[in-house]
Design a protein around this motif. Sequence first.
Motif, PDB file in Angstrom:
ATOM      1  N   GLU A 176       7.895  -8.776  11.247  1.00 43.45           N
ATOM      2  CA  GLU A 176       9.142  -9.228  10.607  1.00 43.45           C
ATOM      3  C   GLU A 176       9.501  -8.317   9.445  1.00 43.45           C
ATOM      4  N   VAL A 177       8.490  -7.719   8.820  1.00 46.46           N
ATOM      5  CA  VAL A 177       8.760  -6.712   7.778  1.00 46.46           C
ATOM      6  C   VAL A 177       9.569  -5.584   8.406  1.00 46.46           C
ATOM      7  N   ASP A 178       9.097  -5.089   9.542  1.00 49.15           N
ATOM      8  CA  ASP A 178       9.817  -3.985  10.181  1.00 49.15           C
ATOM      9  C   ASP A 178      11.182  -4.442  10.704  1.00 49.15           C
ATOM     10  N   ALA A 179      11.229  -5.647  11.277  1.00 50.67           N
ATOM     11  CA  ALA A 179      12.512  -6.136  11.825  1.00 50.67           C
ATOM     12  C   ALA A 179      13.547  -6.275  10.710  1.00 50.67           C
ATOM     13  N   THR A 180      13.113  -6.728   9.547  1.00 46.45           N
ATOM     14  CA  THR A 180      14.030  -6.864   8.412  1.00 46.45           C
ATOM     15  C   THR A 180      14.580  -5.498   8.015  1.00 46.45           C
ATOM     16  N   ARG A 181      13.714  -4.507   7.925  1.00 48.31           N
ATOM     17  CA  ARG A 181      14.135  -3.148   7.548  1.00 48.31           C
ATOM     18  C   ARG A 181      15.054  -2.564   8.626  1.00 48.31           C
ATOM     19  N   PHE A 182      14.756  -2.889   9.890  1.00 47.69           N
ATOM     20  CA  PHE A 182      15.564  -2.406  11.015  1.00 47.69           C
ATOM     21  C   PHE A 182      16.963  -3.027  10.973  1.00 47.69           C
ATOM     22  N   PHE A 183      17.039  -4.347  10.846  1.00 50.45           N
ATOM     23  CA  PHE A 183      18.350  -5.012  10.885  1.00 50.45           C
ATOM     24  C   PHE A 183      19.189  -4.662   9.656  1.00 50.45           C
ATOM     25  N   PHE A 184      18.578  -4.664   8.493  1.00 50.80           N
ATOM     26  CA  PHE A 184      19.364  -4.518   7.262  1.00 50.80           C
ATOM     27  C   PHE A 184      19.431  -3.081   6.742  1.00 50.80           C
ATOM     28  N   ASP A 185      18.655  -2.188   7.325  1.00 52.79           N
ATOM     29  CA  ASP A 185      18.684  -0.783   6.899  1.00 52.79           C
ATOM     30  C   ASP A 185      18.464  -0.606   5.411  1.00 52.79           C
ATOM     31  N   GLU A 186      17.542  -1.331   4.855  1.00 53.91           N
ATOM     32  CA  GLU A 186      17.200  -1.166   3.445  1.00 53.91           C
ATOM     33  C   GLU A 186      15.776  -1.658   3.234  1.00 53.91           C
ATOM     34  N   GLU A 187      15.214  -1.299   2.085  1.00 49.07           N
ATOM     35  CA  GLU A 187      13.822  -1.669   1.820  1.00 49.07           C
ATOM     36  C   GLU A 187      13.719  -3.111   1.324  1.00 49.07           C
ATOM     37  N   ILE A 188      12.525  -3.674   1.507  1.00 54.39           N
ATOM     38  CA  ILE A 188      12.200  -4.995   0.967  1.00 54.39           C
ATOM     39  C   ILE A 188      11.628  -4.767  -0.428  1.00 54.39           C
ATOM     40  N   THR A 189      12.101  -5.524  -1.395  1.00 50.56           N
ATOM     41  CA  THR A 189      11.661  -5.267  -2.775  1.00 50.56           C
ATOM     42  C   THR A 189      10.700  -6.325  -3.298  1.00 50.56           C
ATOM     43  N   SER A 190      10.741  -7.530  -2.725  1.00 48.45           N
ATOM     44  CA  SER A 190       9.796  -8.539  -3.207  1.00 48.45           C
ATOM     45  C   SER A 190       9.394  -9.500  -2.090  1.00 48.45           C
ATOM     46  N   VAL A 191       8.177 -10.014  -2.207  1.00 42.71           N
ATOM     47  CA  VAL A 191       7.606 -10.902  -1.190  1.00 42.71           C
ATOM     48  C   VAL A 191       6.962 -12.103  -1.862  1.00 42.71           C
ATOM     49  N   GLN A 192       7.228 -13.270  -1.317  1.00 41.21           N
ATOM     50  CA  GLN A 192       6.501 -14.461  -1.737  1.00 41.21           C
ATOM     51  C   GLN A 192       5.934 -15.111  -0.485  1.00 41.21           C
ATOM     52  N   ILE A 193       4.747 -15.688  -0.597  1.00 48.59           N
ATOM     53  CA  ILE A 193       4.194 -16.385   0.571  1.00 48.59           C
ATOM     54  C   ILE A 193       3.722 -17.777   0.167  1.00 48.59           C
ATOM     55  N   ILE A 194       4.229 -18.748   0.918  1.00 51.85           N
ATOM     56  CA  ILE A 194       3.833 -20.126   0.662  1.00 51.85           C
ATOM     57  C   ILE A 194       2.882 -20.533   1.790  1.00 51.85           C
TER      58      ILE A 194
END
Length: 351
Positions: A176-194
């Motif tokens: 999903e990290v890669d899919a997010t970068r693929f769909f939105f064409d930008e980097e992920i800047t922050s992550v939270q995990i519950i």
Amino acid sequence: TDLRIAVLGVGMMGADHVARITERTKGATVTVLNDYLPEKAEELAATIPGCRAINDPLDAIADPDVDAVILATPGPTHEKQLLACLEAGKPVMCEKPLTTDVATSLEIVKREAELGRKLIQVGFMRRFDHEYEQLKGLIDDGTFGQPLLAHFVHRNPAVPPNFDSAMIVKDSLVHEVDATRFFFDEEITSVQIIAPGSNPNAPEGLKDPQIAIFTTESGRHVDVECFVTTGVAYEVRTELVGELGSAFIGLDQGLIRKQRNPVQSDTGDGRKIAGISTGDITPSFVERFGVAYDVEIQRWVNAVRRGDNVDGPGAWDGYAAAAVCAAGVKALETGQPQTVEMVSRASIPGA
Ligand code: ISE
């Protein structure tokens, strides 16, 4: 002439690639196999004309009968094997992860950039799934206006016994990290995990399910349910929400059957029989993404034969995924949102 491929690692994924190349891929032959269990590679090699097993992975890469390499070996062995491919100037399709930590992934990006030509593709196969491609097309052509957020569901029926809570991030959520970068064409800047209460059927100590929340450079929101011990089947879904609408992929509809309900049909009243409707869900990634893997490998073979070497996600994408996953593992431990630490792409000319 056919592209001569060495497949390193003949576990579930590697063996699947060997079958794919020998049965379906055009313009390619498997000439060398390697596995840390030598008999396994030998047994499989004996079933493929012109193929032999080589016990040392670095010898397999260097072998003169090998033009290109597929790495389906365990993650911790990738760094050395990728460096050997770069050194030999051989194109390589590396199953994820690129390497198992951020520093070595960055090192690989730099080494490839220094060579001045791309040799590494990373096996984020979802980008080749037809529905993913369609959704990406609709985002890019503006059908949904400004894309705003995405909801992902990633469920596995079960995981191998060595799977721990951090692997849910680094092995599963990484898609999903890669899919997010693929769909939105930008980097992920922050992550939270519950980590809500764990599934009682999950192995002792495994934090499963996990809910991940990503924020991207432009402030978009992504949430992911990653649940790897459902006991059900392999389910991977995405809903994208934009300014002008939303779209859903991965509905697992397959074949839908309408059947007599054995319980209801015993009531004796033929006019009031509730039937049952059932669809099939794929058991694992091998079936769910089988066609995506076929497309991925065929396009990679074509790219290598043309001299382009890469047609899909590359070393930078592997590094970015490693950086987000490292923040994810920290976030899982602390429960707090973590900033993703990455160098800028522009700081590495050629990356
Ligand atoms: C596995 O390694 C994969 O890549 C699958 O796509 C994913 O669903 C699974 O959780 C991972 O363990």
